[in-house]
Design a protein around this motif. Sequence first.
Motif, mmCIF file in Angstrom:
data_model
loop_
_atom_site.group_PDB
_atom_site.id
_atom_site.type_symbol
_atom_site.label_atom_id
_atom_site.label_comp_id
_atom_site.label_asym_id
_atom_site.label_seq_id
_atom_site.Cartn_x
_atom_site.Cartn_y
_atom_site.Cartn_z
ATOM 1 N N GLU A 34 0.829 -1.205 0.000
ATOM 2 C CA GLU A 34 0.000 0.000 0.000
ATOM 3 C C GLU A 34 0.867 1.260 0.000
ATOM 4 O OE1 GLU A 34 -0.474 -2.640 1.972
ATOM 5 O OE2 GLU A 34 -2.605 -3.120 2.060
ATOM 6 N N GLU A 35 1.945 1.249 0.781
ATOM 7 C CA GLU A 35 2.821 2.417 0.848
ATOM 8 C C GLU A 35 3.516 2.662 -0.489
ATOM 9 O OE1 GLU A 35 5.421 2.199 4.250
ATOM 10 O OE2 GLU A 35 3.746 1.682 5.568
ATOM 11 N N LEU A 36 3.983 1.590 -1.114
ATOM 12 C CA LEU A 36 4.644 1.726 -2.407
ATOM 13 C C LEU A 36 3.648 2.207 -3.462
ATOM 14 C CD1 LEU A 36 7.338 1.382 -3.899
ATOM 15 C CD2 LEU A 36 6.667 -0.994 -4.355
ATOM 16 N N GLU A 37 2.450 1.659 -3.422
ATOM 17 C CA GLU A 37 1.417 2.073 -4.372
ATOM 18 C C GLU A 37 1.093 3.565 -4.208
ATOM 19 O OE1 GLU A 37 -2.814 0.465 -6.158
ATOM 20 O OE2 GLU A 37 -2.117 -0.348 -4.253
ATOM 21 N N HIS A 64 9.472 -2.536 -9.898
ATOM 22 C CA HIS A 64 9.678 -3.916 -10.359
ATOM 23 C C HIS A 64 10.781 -4.597 -9.532
ATOM 24 C CE1 HIS A 64 6.762 -3.632 -13.504
ATOM 25 N NE2 HIS A 64 7.454 -2.755 -14.221
ATOM 26 N N HIS A 65 11.822 -3.851 -9.165
ATOM 27 C CA HIS A 65 12.895 -4.404 -8.341
ATOM 28 C C HIS A 65 12.372 -4.855 -6.971
ATOM 29 C CE1 HIS A 65 16.422 -4.827 -5.843
ATOM 30 N NE2 HIS A 65 15.970 -3.852 -5.076
ATOM 31 N N VAL A 66 11.527 -4.061 -6.362
ATOM 32 C CA VAL A 66 10.976 -4.452 -5.059
ATOM 33 C C VAL A 66 10.214 -5.773 -5.196
ATOM 34 C CG1 VAL A 66 9.372 -3.833 -3.195
ATOM 35 C CG2 VAL A 66 10.952 -2.109 -4.109
ATOM 36 N N ALA A 97 16.891 -5.938 -13.516
ATOM 37 C CA ALA A 97 16.236 -4.647 -13.752
ATOM 38 C C ALA A 97 16.262 -4.246 -15.222
ATOM 39 C CB ALA A 97 16.891 -3.554 -12.907
ATOM 40 N N GLN A 98 17.074 -4.928 -16.026
ATOM 41 C CA GLN A 98 17.167 -4.618 -17.447
ATOM 42 C C GLN A 98 16.355 -5.577 -18.322
ATOM 43 O OE1 GLN A 98 21.374 -4.514 -18.385
ATOM 44 N NE2 GLN A 98 21.797 -3.201 -16.639
ATOM 45 N N LEU A 99 15.743 -6.577 -17.727
ATOM 46 C CA LEU A 99 14.967 -7.544 -18.496
ATOM 47 C C LEU A 99 13.652 -6.922 -18.987
ATOM 48 C CD1 LEU A 99 15.611 -10.758 -16.375
ATOM 49 C CD2 LEU A 99 16.550 -10.203 -18.637
ATOM 50 N N PRO A 100 13.094 -7.469 -20.055
ATOM 51 C CA PRO A 100 11.908 -6.871 -20.682
ATOM 52 C C PRO A 100 10.688 -6.732 -19.777
ATOM 53 C CG PRO A 100 12.857 -8.542 -22.127
ATOM 54 C CD PRO A 100 13.596 -8.618 -20.824
ATOM 55 N N ASP A 101 10.565 -7.566 -18.749
ATOM 56 C CA ASP A 101 9.386 -7.445 -17.883
ATOM 57 C C ASP A 101 9.380 -6.130 -17.111
ATOM 58 O OD1 ASP A 101 11.559 -8.446 -16.336
ATOM 59 O OD2 ASP A 101 10.182 -9.274 -14.858
ATOM 60 N N ASN A 102 10.510 -5.448 -17.060
ATOM 61 C CA ASN A 102 10.563 -4.146 -16.391
ATOM 62 C C ASN A 102 9.918 -3.038 -17.207
ATOM 63 O OD1 ASN A 102 12.239 -4.111 -13.699
ATOM 64 N ND2 ASN A 102 13.085 -5.703 -15.016
ATOM 65 N N GLU A 103 9.511 -3.352 -18.423
ATOM 66 C CA GLU A 103 8.787 -2.389 -19.253
ATOM 67 C C GLU A 103 7.276 -2.483 -19.035
ATOM 68 O OE1 GLU A 103 10.193 0.106 -20.901
ATOM 69 O OE2 GLU A 103 12.054 -0.661 -20.058
ATOM 70 N N LEU A 104 6.848 -3.507 -18.302
ATOM 71 C CA LEU A 104 5.422 -3.634 -17.999
ATOM 72 C C LEU A 104 4.978 -2.492 -17.093
ATOM 73 C CD1 LEU A 104 5.241 -7.468 -17.279
ATOM 74 C CD2 LEU A 104 4.215 -6.264 -19.224
ATOM 75 N N PRO A 105 3.702 -2.166 -17.098
ATOM 76 C CA PRO A 105 3.209 -1.128 -16.188
ATOM 77 C C PRO A 105 3.483 -1.496 -14.726
ATOM 78 C CG PRO A 105 1.532 -1.705 -17.816
ATOM 79 C CD PRO A 105 2.639 -2.710 -17.957
ATOM 80 N N VAL A 106 3.712 -0.495 -13.894
ATOM 81 C CA VAL A 106 4.032 -0.748 -12.484
ATOM 82 C C VAL A 106 2.895 -1.452 -11.752
ATOM 83 C CG1 VAL A 106 5.738 1.100 -12.256
ATOM 84 C CG2 VAL A 106 3.329 1.573 -11.739
ATOM 85 N N ASN A 107 1.654 -1.303 -12.234
ATOM 86 C CA ASN A 107 0.544 -1.937 -11.525
ATOM 87 C C ASN A 107 0.661 -3.466 -11.541
ATOM 88 O OD1 ASN A 107 -0.244 -1.931 -14.337
ATOM 89 N ND2 ASN A 107 -2.304 -2.482 -13.647
ATOM 90 N N SER A 109 3.490 -5.200 -11.007
ATOM 91 C CA SER A 109 4.291 -5.538 -9.828
ATOM 92 C C SER A 109 3.596 -5.130 -8.533
ATOM 93 C CB SER A 109 5.683 -4.907 -9.912
ATOM 94 O OG SER A 109 6.497 -5.679 -10.781
ATOM 95 N N LEU A 110 2.837 -4.056 -8.560
ATOM 96 C CA LEU A 110 2.092 -3.664 -7.356
ATOM 97 C C LEU A 110 1.045 -4.721 -7.010
ATOM 98 C CD1 LEU A 110 1.717 0.144 -8.056
ATOM 99 C CD2 LEU A 110 3.116 -0.915 -6.251
#
Length: 174
Positions: A34-37, A64-66, A97-107, A109-110
């Motif tokens: 919740e805090e990160l969001e 994404h790293h978290v 952190a450089q892999l393609p899944d890091n281009e996905l929207p942050v939601n 990973s949230l």
Amino acid sequence: MTTDPRYPIGKYEPQAFSQEQKEKWLLDIRFLPEELERSVLNLDMVQLHTPYRDGGWTVQQLVHHVADSHMNAYIRFKLALTEETPTIKPYEEKLWAQLPDNELPVNISLTLLHALHQRWYATIRNLTQTDWERMVVHPEHGRKMSLWFLLGMYAWHGKHHTAHIHSLRESKGW
């Protein structure tokens, strides 16, 4: 607080076991999603692709790293609770952190973090003091780490990266 932008809340400082500290860290684990969001609420794509400091990850990469880190943490806790002093697997977080899944929207990973932290909290909320003394071996650091140490480290870790985002927002007036 510190003036080093890499460590806006300072570096992790292990604490002796206490019921009070345990409750605090457990709440940090429980409520980190919740805090990160909230920290990324209403940020646009340009803002999400802004590094939190010169040479640092973007806000999107931080989120994404978290998720990556805390997935590993959850597995490490489960290994420690079901095996005798397991050796954990390190990972190359900078390369992840450089892999393609890091281009996905942050939601993405949230959402993952919300589910993951519910399971993680359910797993650890009623551990005994003896359980907190269970160890893992971290081969890169060449030492054993207790679940107590890891609880504090991951409680700090979530707050650490959330503070990166808050510091960036404050410096940019977002």
